[in-house]
Motif scaffolding. Structure first.
Motif, PDB file in Angstrom:
ATOM      1  N   GLY A 122      -4.459   5.149  -5.634  1.00 42.76           N
ATOM      2  CA  GLY A 122      -3.443   5.459  -4.656  1.00 42.76           C
ATOM      3  C   GLY A 122      -2.833   6.813  -4.819  1.00 42.76           C
ATOM      4  N   THR A 130       0.244   2.963 -11.104  1.00 37.05           N
ATOM      5  CA  THR A 130       0.457   3.954 -10.317  1.00 37.05           C
ATOM      6  C   THR A 130       0.840   5.050 -11.263  1.00 37.05           C
ATOM      7  N   GLU A 166       7.676   6.877   1.238  1.00 35.59           N
ATOM      8  CA  GLU A 166       7.571   6.099   0.338  1.00 35.59           C
ATOM      9  C   GLU A 166       6.342   6.498  -0.602  1.00 35.59           C
ATOM     10  N   HIS A 167       5.220   6.754   0.084  1.00 34.27           N
ATOM     11  CA  HIS A 167       3.951   7.110  -0.457  1.00 34.27           C
ATOM     12  C   HIS A 167       4.170   8.297  -1.211  1.00 34.27           C
ATOM     13  N   THR A 213       6.144   7.750  -4.547  1.00 38.11           N
ATOM     14  CA  THR A 213       5.043   7.330  -5.546  1.00 38.11           C
ATOM     15  C   THR A 213       4.413   8.390  -6.400  1.00 38.11           C
ATOM     16  N   SER A 247       3.830   1.500  -1.028  1.00 34.15           N
ATOM     17  CA  SER A 247       4.604   1.824  -2.698  1.00 34.15           C
ATOM     18  C   SER A 247       3.273   2.194  -3.427  1.00 34.15           C
ATOM     19  N   LEU A 248       2.170   1.981  -3.222  1.00 31.63           N
ATOM     20  CA  LEU A 248       1.135   2.349  -4.121  1.00 31.63           C
ATOM     21  C   LEU A 248       0.892   3.991  -3.909  1.00 31.63           C
ATOM     22  N   GLY A 249       1.384   4.428  -2.897  1.00 26.23           N
ATOM     23  CA  GLY A 249       1.167   5.884  -2.572  1.00 26.23           C
ATOM     24  C   GLY A 249       0.035   6.144  -1.489  1.00 26.23           C
ATOM     25  N   MET A 267       0.926  -1.222   0.028  1.00 22.68           N
ATOM     26  CA  MET A 267      -0.112   0.067  -0.076  1.00 22.68           C
ATOM     27  C   MET A 267       0.784   1.287  -0.097  1.00 22.68           C
TER      28      MET A 267
END
Lengths: 317, 247
Positions: B106, B164, B73-74, B77, A197-199, A195
């Motif tokens: 996302g 993404t 990390e988010h 992305t 890494s999906l943003g 999740m």
């Protein structure tokens, strides 16, 4: 489509039965069923975290109790009307969830431990701060709720009131768990690293879920205090938090009806068994062990398994 | 021109082990870079430091010229970084379409929508089906992932990262554990990706790595040992020694 209509039919039958219950049930049963709805709602609040987000919160009784105590104290001690006391209870319980929500910075066993500790803070406060909370005796003589001069005093009237609130909550909950936000919680339960890494800022999603769960638990608390007409520290106890989690698990975690069915089984069995067997909690323990061993997805899962096949993928590799 | 990814003397230390030891490398915009090296060379650790799963002990990471070394990390992305995992990391309890939906919403605000069901977003469904079609899984859109074979899960793994809409895609052994025919499938999918997407890929399979990459970086014991075109790297005697083995 078939699966969907089955669910709708079952929901309509359940609602019809619930609406008709006061016509056939005696006061004892009415009390028990109302209690089942309220605890079912509390179990539903647990299950938003447990069944969807994968967090095992053991402080749900705190929100429940803070909401109930706030309403009771405002109504009994300060004489505020229901229209003030009930929303204030809801807000107080939810604010506590906003505060306690920082627990979502931890995961797994640390989250469980920290929520146990947070739960004990509220239990300790309501138990020991006797001048404010009434200590062991709690707050008694809570009047029936009354709004705009109209009092919901009779048992049947309050039953319908609770039923209405619970049905509205169940519909709202259904929308919530089917929304992109609800899906994100199941995603986090499945794989938090993916999740991220999906943003997704996963901690914020879990925090929001925690606060919503606290809001539902607070609502159950307000319904409870007007149902019970008194409140004592047992409502804030660790035992309540554990029992409502067991209700969610026994009934069927990750579903909407599950927590209510679990509450029904749990409270029904307790009422029945305790009338002739002193060690009734041992029976509850046995039921829970049996569930974990033979019906890990609860009673709902058991029913699904036996339901005549409608092309559902049951055979898991 | 700014590089898509620029890493400057990045190090990651675990106790006494220098898993990544002052690695510097630049990947140009639109380039396809393979990262190869024996087990324990530090490839995956380097990946984790670049994608934000781990914090480097020292050094810096830049994405399109912006320093992202300490960015969560988010947020990376959102800046256009996508990744796949060496160990398949998909949502096994959800359907394939739901997996893709999570990837699609996302990076925008729709992920916070709580008062409308997912089915109220036909565009997401459409995009999910298109994303599944791209990896040959469209027929299985509504199956739960737990019914998929390992090979199909690897395809889904790739689909998640692609949806993404990354500008730079990091693939951590996309073909790990696959049969030769399944490898071919993934290989073709990766090769068919638009050239605008910058690719950085760890791969053990030399045919895959050398068949896809414009340039190859060889790592050994946490360091960059060699870098060049596939031909240059293959003919480098030092690389032949540690990687291809010597008789």
């Amino acid at each position: 489509m078939k699966v969907r209509s089955y669910g709708v039919v079952m929901a309509l039958i359940a609602i019809a039965a619930a609406l008709a219950a006061p016509l056939v049930a005696d006061p004892f049963w009415m009390t028990l069923i109302t209690q089942i709805y309220i605890y079912g709602l509390l179990a539903l609040s647990v299950d938003l975290l447990l069944g969807h987000a994968g967090l095992y919160s053991l402080c749900q009784a705190s929100f429940f109790a803070v909401a109930a105590y706030t309403t009771a104290i405002l109504q009994v001690r300060y004489g505020y009307p229901t229209i003030v006391a009930a929303p204030a209870g809801l807000i107080a319980g939810t604010l506590l969830a906003v505060l306690y929500g920082s627990a979502v910075r931890t995961r797994g066993v640390y989250f469980i431990l920290i929520t146990i500790a947070l739960g004990y803070i509220i239990w300790g406060a309501v138990y020991r701060w006797a001048s404010f909370t009434g200590g062991d005796n709690g707050i008694t003589n809570v009047p029936p709720p009354s709004v705009a001069g109209f009092s919901i005093a009779s048992q049947t009237a309050y039953y319908y009131f609770v039923l209405t609130v619970v049905i509205l909550c169940a519909f709202g909950y259904r929308i919530l768990i089917r929304s992109p936000f609800g899906l994100s919680l199941r995603g986090i339960k499945g794989s938090e690293s993916r999740m991220q890494s999906l943003g997704y800022r996963t901690t914020m999603h879990l925090y929001a879920a925690f606060v919503i769960s606290g809001l539902i638990a607070s609502l159950a608390g307000v319904l409870y205090v007007y149902y019970n007409r008194f409140i004592n520290p047992v409502a804030a106890s660790f035992q309540i938090s554990v029992e409502v989690s067991l209700m969610a698990i026994v009934g069927g975690s990750g579903t909407i009806v599950g927590p209510f069915i679990g509450a029904g089984v749990f409270l029904g069995l307790r009422n029945w068994v305790s009338s002739f067997f002193e060690l009734h909690t041992a029976v509850m323990g046995a039921v829970f062990i049996a569930t974990v061993l033979w019906a890990p997805s609860g009673i709902v899962g058991l029913v699904e398994r036996w339901r005549p096949g409608i092309g559902k993928p049951k055979d898991q590799p | 021109m700014t590089a898509a990814v620029a890493i400057d003397s990045l190090a990651k230390v675990f106790g006494g082990l220098r898993a990544v030891d002052r690695v510097s490398l630049e990947v140009a915009l639109g380039e396809r870079r393979a990262l190869i090296g024996p087990n324990g060379a530090g490839k995956t650790t380097l990946f984790h430091c670049i994608t934000g799963r781990m914090q480097p002990s020292s050094g810096s990471v830049k994405l399109f010229g912006d320093d992202i070394t300490y960015l969560p990390e988010h947020q990376r992305t959102k800046l256009g970084m996508g990744r796949t995992f060496q160990i398949t990391n998909v949502f096994t309890d959800l359907s394939l379409a739901e997996n893709l939906a999570l990837a699609i919403v996302g990076t925008d605000r729709r992920k916070w929508v709580w008062n409308r069901p997912l089915s109220a977003f036909p565009a997401v469904r459409e995009q999910a089906l298109a994303g599944l079609e791209a990896v040959g899984l469209k027929d299985r859109a509504d199956d739960p992932v737990k019914l998929l074979s390992y090979g199909e899960r690897r395809q889904l793994e790739l689909a998640l990262a692609l949806n993404t809409h990354p500008k730079v895609l990091f693939l951590d052994e996309p073909c790990a554990g696959l049969s030769p025919s399944e490898r071919q499938r993934i290989f073709k999918m990766i090769r068919a990706l638009p050239r605008e997407i910058t690719l950085v890929m760890i791969e053990h399979d030399m045919d895959v790595a050398l068949g896809l990459a414009d340039r190859v970086t060889v790592m050994n014991r946490g360091r960059v040992m060699a870098e060049g075109t596939p031909d240059e790297v293959q003919s480098n005697p030092e690389v032949r020694d540690v990687y291809f083995g010597h008789v």
